[in-house]
Motif scaffolding. Sequence first.
Motif, mmCIF file in Angstrom:
data_model
loop_
_atom_site.group_PDB
_atom_site.id
_atom_site.type_symbol
_atom_site.label_atom_id
_atom_site.label_comp_id
_atom_site.label_asym_id
_atom_site.label_seq_id
_atom_site.Cartn_x
_atom_site.Cartn_y
_atom_site.Cartn_z
ATOM 1 N N GLU A 105 5.998 -4.317 -13.077
ATOM 2 C CA GLU A 105 6.593 -3.258 -12.255
ATOM 3 C C GLU A 105 7.479 -3.812 -11.160
ATOM 4 O O GLU A 105 7.069 -4.670 -10.419
ATOM 5 C CB GLU A 105 5.484 -2.459 -11.590
ATOM 6 C CG GLU A 105 5.287 -1.128 -12.253
ATOM 7 C CD GLU A 105 4.382 -0.261 -11.416
ATOM 8 O OE1 GLU A 105 4.862 0.316 -10.446
ATOM 9 O OE2 GLU A 105 3.204 -0.216 -11.736
ATOM 10 N N GLU B 269 5.261 9.690 -4.101
ATOM 11 C CA GLU B 269 4.930 9.464 -5.513
ATOM 12 C C GLU B 269 5.600 8.153 -5.949
ATOM 13 O O GLU B 269 6.654 7.778 -5.418
ATOM 14 C CB GLU B 269 5.460 10.617 -6.372
ATOM 15 C CG GLU B 269 4.735 11.946 -6.151
ATOM 16 C CD GLU B 269 3.281 11.875 -6.608
ATOM 17 O OE1 GLU B 269 3.057 11.748 -7.813
ATOM 18 O OE2 GLU B 269 2.388 11.942 -5.738
ATOM 19 N N PRO B 270 5.002 7.442 -6.910
ATOM 20 C CA PRO B 270 5.567 6.148 -7.313
ATOM 21 C C PRO B 270 7.043 6.249 -7.727
ATOM 22 O O PRO B 270 7.439 7.200 -8.407
ATOM 23 C CB PRO B 270 4.708 5.746 -8.513
ATOM 24 C CG PRO B 270 3.436 6.501 -8.345
ATOM 25 C CD PRO B 270 3.794 7.792 -7.658
#
Length: 269
Positions: free
Chosen positions: A269, A205-206
């Motif tokens: 990000e 998962e990120p």
Amino acid sequence: TLKMAKSSFEYVKNFEIDDTLIPNTWIVVRIDGKCFHKFSDDHDFTKPNDLRAIKLMNYAAFTVIKEFNDLLMAYGQSDEYSFIFKKDSKLYKRRAAKLLTTINSKFSSTYVYYWSKFFGEQRLKYPPTFDGRIVLYPSEENLIDYMKWRQADVHINNLYNTTFWTLVLEGKLSPMQAEKRLCGTLSADKNEILFSEFNINYNNEPEIFRRGTLLLRKMVLDSCNDKLKTLIVDTHCDMLKNKFWEEHACLLSLKSSQQKLMYKGPITE
Ligand code: ATP
Ligand code: ATP
Ligand code: MG
Ligand code: MG
Ligand code: MG
Ligand code: MG
């Protein structure tokens, strides 16, 4: 500007209390959205993690760090953000109310001001509220444990939420059934549900969801003029590992003199 003339009313000033924070301690300001469970529903946040909302939070925190040089770093997850001042900060003479209200106000107004930058056409339906508190930490160990505590919190919540929403959205369980299914489960059980039933490896998962966002100042060499400049960068490091703190020891003691701050523009990000 004109100084107000002394009047017979001025004695009321003496009712103000001294809220000066003790010296030589790290000042942590933590703000948290009020009723964001409802706010996130009302604004159709993607469950369990709305990236737009996270990025808006990060951007608001970025704006705060940019304004206050004495901030070493900030850590955000869910609807909260913690701001860490350097130990010897003298900002506002360390007056608690000044520090807390100015940070909270800057954060809140930025959140609203830049709403559409992240949510586009989707309207902000009402003004959000954030609460705030100040905690002082006297030792490096305490401060690091504080950071670990907040990151452990996002880990626990996100694993739960990810499993819960996978059971609901993909497993077609009702929210009540999903809650029941997860009652009493350990981390390993949730990892197992995700993996064996939905083929999801939680570790993939990120990072931004699993670890939250740590904003920190980074010295980089400006290739244009070969001078050092400071950038504010967003990272998703594993702060639970002691190795992180060994490698980032300077984080806790950054000197303001180093901080010729450059604007990097919208953080990514
Ligand atoms: P501090 O950050 O210490 O509060 P400040 O610049 O905000 O500094 P204040 O003593 O709060 O200083 O004074 C507010 C100032 O804002 C006033 O002196 C005035 O110049 C300006 N101001 C506020 N409201 C108005 C108004 N309605 N019309 C014109 N000027 C205003
Ligand atoms: P309180 O006023 O006591 O803080 P609260 O409803 O804000 O109550 P929190 O414990 O702060 O409760 O939890 C924040 C809630 O906001 C989360 O449980 C989640 O429902 C929602 N939330 C916050 N950020 C996001 C996001 N990026 N994506 C989806 N939901 C979010
Ligand atoms: Mg909240
Ligand atoms: Mg919260
Ligand atoms: Mg004033
Ligand atoms: Mg003023």
